[in-house]
Design a protein around this motif. Sequence first.
Motif, PDB file in Angstrom:
ATOM      1  N   ARG A 112       3.994 -15.307  -9.422  1.00  0.00           N
ATOM      2  CA  ARG A 112       4.772 -14.769 -10.042  1.00  0.00           C
ATOM      3  C   ARG A 112       3.907 -12.876 -10.711  1.00  0.00           C
ATOM      4  NH1 ARG A 112       8.494 -16.201  -8.771  1.00  0.00           N
ATOM      5  NH2 ARG A 112       9.345 -18.017  -9.208  1.00  0.00           N
ATOM      6  N   HIS A 113       3.036 -12.573  -9.783  1.00  0.00           N
ATOM      7  CA  HIS A 113       1.736 -11.830 -10.105  1.00  0.00           C
ATOM      8  C   HIS A 113       2.661 -11.071 -10.059  1.00  0.00           C
ATOM      9  CE1 HIS A 113      -1.288  -8.815 -10.063  1.00  0.00           C
ATOM     10  NE2 HIS A 113      -1.781  -9.332 -10.232  1.00  0.00           N
ATOM     11  N   PRO A 114       3.501  -9.692 -11.367  1.00  0.00           N
ATOM     12  CA  PRO A 114       4.542  -8.487 -11.437  1.00  0.00           C
ATOM     13  C   PRO A 114       3.546  -7.215 -10.849  1.00  0.00           C
ATOM     14  CG  PRO A 114       3.207  -8.727 -13.599  1.00  0.00           C
ATOM     15  CD  PRO A 114       3.005  -9.918 -12.374  1.00  0.00           C
ATOM     16  N   VAL A 115       2.300  -7.257 -10.815  1.00  0.00           N
ATOM     17  CA  VAL A 115       2.071  -5.711  -9.939  1.00  0.00           C
ATOM     18  C   VAL A 115       2.020  -6.422  -8.146  1.00  0.00           C
ATOM     19  CG1 VAL A 115       0.013  -4.156  -9.933  1.00  0.00           C
ATOM     20  CG2 VAL A 115       0.593  -5.331 -11.622  1.00  0.00           C
ATOM     21  N   ALA A 116       1.909  -7.161  -8.177  1.00  0.00           N
ATOM     22  CA  ALA A 116       1.904  -7.302  -6.857  1.00  0.00           C
ATOM     23  C   ALA A 116       3.232  -7.552  -5.767  1.00  0.00           C
ATOM     24  CB  ALA A 116       1.273  -9.014  -6.108  1.00  0.00           C
ATOM     25  N   ASN A 117       4.144  -7.881  -6.823  1.00  0.00           N
ATOM     26  CA  ASN A 117       5.471  -6.920  -5.731  1.00  0.00           C
ATOM     27  C   ASN A 117       5.663  -5.942  -5.801  1.00  0.00           C
ATOM     28  OD1 ASN A 117       7.882  -8.244  -4.682  1.00  0.00           O
ATOM     29  ND2 ASN A 117       9.011  -7.103  -6.863  1.00  0.00           N
ATOM     30  N   MET A 118       5.243  -5.254  -7.168  1.00  0.00           N
ATOM     31  CA  MET A 118       5.614  -3.766  -6.704  1.00  0.00           C
ATOM     32  C   MET A 118       4.291  -3.035  -5.873  1.00  0.00           C
ATOM     33  SD  MET A 118       5.140  -2.609 -11.275  1.00  0.00           S
ATOM     34  CE  MET A 118       5.800  -4.293 -12.764  1.00  0.00           C
ATOM     35  N   LEU A 119       3.043  -3.556  -5.412  1.00  0.00           N
ATOM     36  CA  LEU A 119       2.769  -2.607  -4.661  1.00  0.00           C
ATOM     37  C   LEU A 119       3.399  -3.131  -3.337  1.00  0.00           C
ATOM     38  CD1 LEU A 119      -1.075  -3.881  -5.795  1.00  0.00           C
ATOM     39  CD2 LEU A 119      -0.238  -1.546  -4.821  1.00  0.00           C
ATOM     40  N   ALA A 120       4.117  -4.532  -3.313  1.00  0.00           N
ATOM     41  CA  ALA A 120       4.676  -4.740  -1.886  1.00  0.00           C
ATOM     42  C   ALA A 120       5.678  -3.682  -1.881  1.00  0.00           C
ATOM     43  CB  ALA A 120       5.045  -6.183  -1.733  1.00  0.00           C
ATOM     44  N   ARG A 121       6.982  -3.926  -2.819  1.00  0.00           N
ATOM     45  CA  ARG A 121       8.002  -2.521  -2.749  1.00  0.00           C
ATOM     46  C   ARG A 121       7.267  -0.900  -3.179  1.00  0.00           C
ATOM     47  NH1 ARG A 121      12.431  -4.549  -2.693  1.00  0.00           N
ATOM     48  NH2 ARG A 121      12.888  -3.475  -1.850  1.00  0.00           N
ATOM     49  N   ALA A 122       6.331  -0.683  -3.111  1.00  0.00           N
ATOM     50  CA  ALA A 122       5.672   0.948  -2.977  1.00  0.00           C
ATOM     51  C   ALA A 122       5.367   0.551  -1.554  1.00  0.00           C
ATOM     52  CB  ALA A 122       4.865   0.920  -4.484  1.00  0.00           C
ATOM     53  N   SER A 123       4.856  -0.009  -0.892  1.00  0.00           N
ATOM     54  CA  SER A 123       4.715   0.259   0.663  1.00  0.00           C
ATOM     55  C   SER A 123       5.755  -0.033   1.327  1.00  0.00           C
ATOM     56  CB  SER A 123       3.698  -1.228   1.248  1.00  0.00           C
ATOM     57  OG  SER A 123       2.753  -1.398  -0.083  1.00  0.00           O
ATOM     58  N   ALA A 124       6.831  -0.185   0.858  1.00  0.00           N
ATOM     59  CA  ALA A 124       7.782  -0.674   1.837  1.00  0.00           C
ATOM     60  C   ALA A 124       7.820   1.272   2.981  1.00  0.00           C
ATOM     61  CB  ALA A 124       8.916  -1.257   2.214  1.00  0.00           C
ATOM     62  N   PRO A 125       7.890   1.806   1.972  1.00  0.00           N
ATOM     63  CA  PRO A 125       8.820   3.260   2.292  1.00  0.00           C
ATOM     64  C   PRO A 125       7.511   4.370   3.559  1.00  0.00           C
ATOM     65  CG  PRO A 125       9.206   3.263   0.436  1.00  0.00           C
ATOM     66  CD  PRO A 125       8.711   1.984   0.389  1.00  0.00           C
ATOM     67  N   VAL A 126       6.748   4.389   3.133  1.00  0.00           N
ATOM     68  CA  VAL A 126       5.702   4.895   3.400  1.00  0.00           C
ATOM     69  C   VAL A 126       5.078   3.431   4.998  1.00  0.00           C
ATOM     70  CG1 VAL A 126       2.961   3.327   2.007  1.00  0.00           C
ATOM     71  CG2 VAL A 126       3.054   5.753   2.715  1.00  0.00           C
ATOM     72  N   GLY A 127       5.820   2.200   4.687  1.00  0.00           N
ATOM     73  CA  GLY A 127       5.218   1.240   6.698  1.00  0.00           C
ATOM     74  C   GLY A 127       5.805   1.919   7.216  1.00  0.00           C
ATOM     75  N   ALA A 128       7.473   2.390   6.883  1.00  0.00           N
ATOM     76  CA  ALA A 128       7.914   2.723   7.647  1.00  0.00           C
ATOM     77  C   ALA A 128       8.459   4.156   7.830  1.00  0.00           C
ATOM     78  CB  ALA A 128      10.172   2.480   6.514  1.00  0.00           C
ATOM     79  N   MET A 129       8.288   4.745   7.717  1.00  0.00           N
ATOM     80  CA  MET A 129       7.728   6.106   7.676  1.00  0.00           C
ATOM     81  C   MET A 129       6.787   6.182   8.662  1.00  0.00           C
ATOM     82  SD  MET A 129       5.446   8.911   7.634  1.00  0.00           S
ATOM     83  CE  MET A 129       4.248   8.449   6.044  1.00  0.00           C
ATOM     84  N   PHE A 130       5.482   5.779   8.232  1.00  0.00           N
ATOM     85  CA  PHE A 130       4.437   5.149   9.620  1.00  0.00           C
ATOM     86  C   PHE A 130       4.944   4.755  10.846  1.00  0.00           C
ATOM     87  CE2 PHE A 130       0.996   7.496   8.368  1.00  0.00           C
ATOM     88  CZ  PHE A 130       0.425   6.910   6.751  1.00  0.00           C
ATOM     89  N   ALA A 131       5.651   3.594  10.779  1.00  0.00           N
ATOM     90  CA  ALA A 131       6.087   2.682  11.990  1.00  0.00           C
ATOM     91  C   ALA A 131       7.060   3.579  12.480  1.00  0.00           C
ATOM     92  CB  ALA A 131       6.873   2.174  11.798  1.00  0.00           C
ATOM     93  N   GLY A 132       7.878   4.452  12.181  1.00  0.00           N
ATOM     94  CA  GLY A 132       8.703   5.410  12.645  1.00  0.00           C
ATOM     95  C   GLY A 132       8.806   6.975  13.086  1.00  0.00           C
ATOM     96  N   LEU A 133       6.972   6.816  12.852  1.00  0.00           N
ATOM     97  CA  LEU A 133       6.358   7.861  13.194  1.00  0.00           C
ATOM     98  C   LEU A 133       5.634   6.971  14.476  1.00  0.00           C
ATOM     99  CD1 LEU A 133       5.395  10.677  12.224  1.00  0.00           C
ATOM    100  CD2 LEU A 133       3.078   9.436  11.619  1.00  0.00           C
ATOM    101  N   CYS A 134       5.510   6.478  14.381  1.00  0.00           N
ATOM    102  CA  CYS A 134       4.564   5.662  15.734  1.00  0.00           C
ATOM    103  C   CYS A 134       5.259   5.888  16.592  1.00  0.00           C
ATOM    104  CB  CYS A 134       4.182   3.812  15.180  1.00  0.00           C
ATOM    105  SG  CYS A 134       3.851   3.003  16.730  1.00  0.00           S
TER     106      CYS A 134
END
Lengths: 237, 80
Positions: free
Chosen positions: A81-103
């Motif tokens: 139930r680590h709250p910041v861990a979930n925020m890091l996960a959610r914050a990683s999604a748009p930038v990860g999607a952008m990099f995957a799309g760019l790839c």
Amino acid sequence: MHALANPNRFLKIAAAVQPWAVGLCILCFALGLPIGLVFSPPDYQQGDTVRIMYIHVPAAWMGLFCYAAMAIGSASYLIWRHPVANMLARASAPVGAMFAGLCLLTGMLWGEPMWGTPWVWDARLTSMLVLFFLYLGYMALGDAFDSPEQGHKAAAILALVGTVNLPIIKFSVDWWNTLHQPSIFSMAGVSVDTAMLPPLFLMVGAFQCYYIVVVLMGVRAQVLAAKVRAARLMQSV
Amino acid sequence: MDSFSTFIDMGGYAVFVWSSYALALLGLVGVLTFTRRAVRTRQAELDRLRPSSANPTSGGDTLADQANVSLDKGTQTGET
């Protein structure tokens, strides 16, 4: 780890880290781009299209890296139930999607002149496309429920289930007959001109620092959103 | 100037190479802008709702303490 579970304390650390990440990011781009575009040699077979590699490979790496961060954050959230861990996960999604799309897109731009086709349904390309859809699914699922916590839990489970795709992407060029070329790093050594390694590593560094900048900003946005929700609740009392 | 046009030409592959770098720029700037805007709108909304305690990095207090700061009742719910 538990010291970082307090969002405000995490944000204070983030604020201290941020300027260094920005500076290092700018430095890596300032060195990587000229070396990649001008000072590194063209390939003896692929000519100047090899310069696409300095975008495509770092983007691919980041597409996988961001997903791994999402998965680890999701696991921490579900288990502890680590709250910041979930925020890091959610914050990683748009930038990860952008990099995957760019790839995927830069791969198509590289494949068209070199392979004669922008796309084949080989193992690596297909599994990378699946990863891109997993990112989109994760982002959509998080917002799909009336209760944010339910949405975050569902999305976290999706992220974990999708983790199996990471070794599939990584080893696809070894396990299957693929059009995509094999890894340049292997037990046998490095299968690319050493003059191409510095700009490659610099661009990976630039993208990594960029990720740090954006993900910390994304966590800040989520903490602020939580405070807005709390403030609205107080007002309605 | 001739070497510059040779550079831009990228051995005949100009459209592929420069499109790749343009897409990269678009993606990087796009996600950064999107994230900055998210921070800005939420900060503005928070400032609107609570003009007194608007600094998100103030102290080491928990989210619950921040939420309770506007309560002016005698007893506060003890949240950790």
